[in-house]
Design a protein around this motif. Sequence first.
Motif, short mmCIF file in Angstrom:
data_model
loop_
_atom_site.label_atom_id
_atom_site.label_comp_id
_atom_site.label_asym_id
_atom_site.label_seq_id
_atom_site.Cartn_x
_atom_site.Cartn_y
_atom_site.Cartn_z
N UNK A 207 0.84 -1.20 0.00
CA UNK A 207 0.00 0.00 0.00
C UNK A 207 0.87 1.25 0.00
N UNK A 208 0.31 2.31 -0.53
CA UNK A 208 0.93 3.63 -0.49
C UNK A 208 0.24 4.40 0.62
N UNK B 273 -14.23 10.60 -1.93
CA UNK B 273 -14.83 11.86 -2.37
C UNK B 273 -13.76 12.77 -2.98
N UNK B 274 -12.63 12.89 -2.29
CA UNK B 274 -11.55 13.74 -2.81
C UNK B 274 -11.04 13.22 -4.15
N UNK C 176 -6.53 13.50 4.33
CA UNK C 176 -6.38 14.96 4.42
C UNK C 176 -5.31 15.48 3.46
N UNK C 177 -4.42 14.61 2.99
CA UNK C 177 -3.32 15.03 2.11
C UNK C 177 -3.57 14.72 0.64
N UNK C 178 -4.75 14.23 0.31
CA UNK C 178 -5.03 13.92 -1.09
C UNK C 178 -5.30 15.21 -1.84
N UNK C 179 -4.40 15.53 -2.76
CA UNK C 179 -4.51 16.72 -3.60
C UNK C 179 -4.05 16.35 -5.01
N UNK D 85 -1.63 17.72 -6.52
CA UNK D 85 -0.16 17.66 -6.46
C UNK D 85 0.32 16.32 -5.91
N UNK D 86 -0.36 15.80 -4.90
CA UNK D 86 0.04 14.51 -4.30
C UNK D 86 -0.15 13.36 -5.27
N UNK D 87 -1.03 13.53 -6.24
CA UNK D 87 -1.32 12.47 -7.21
C UNK D 87 -0.62 12.69 -8.55
#
Length: 132
Positions: free
Chosen positions: A63-64, A102-103, A69-72, A74-76
Amino acid sequence: MFSTVVRPRPASSEEALAHFQRLLTFETDCWDVHYALNNNLRDFVLLDVRGIDTAKKGYIEGAVFLPHANITEAALSSYPDDTIFVVYCAGPHCNATEKAAIKLARLGRPVKKMIGGVIGWLDEGFTLKADV
């Protein structure tokens, strides 16, 4: 007199079929994820979306770690747009998977929830890795 189990009456077979088939487009289970990870069928990215303190207690190998809260965007950014994400959290009592889903969906990313989370994983007899 009918029990509360069958009140209201069950949906028609056609409605039930449509519902349960559709449900599988949103969810997968621990067994299927475990099988895929252990049989070189990695056509998805498994995301542990819990907080760091909880994840430090154990996570699913492969898993990663990406707390919801950090899903953006930029993070993806290192993942192609069509990457399928499967999210998991602590278990049925935790709604981090829904927050993460949802994010991801708002960012236009394909997403499924691994039902059961860590509790389901352990219930199946699978193990966790202890370092993050």
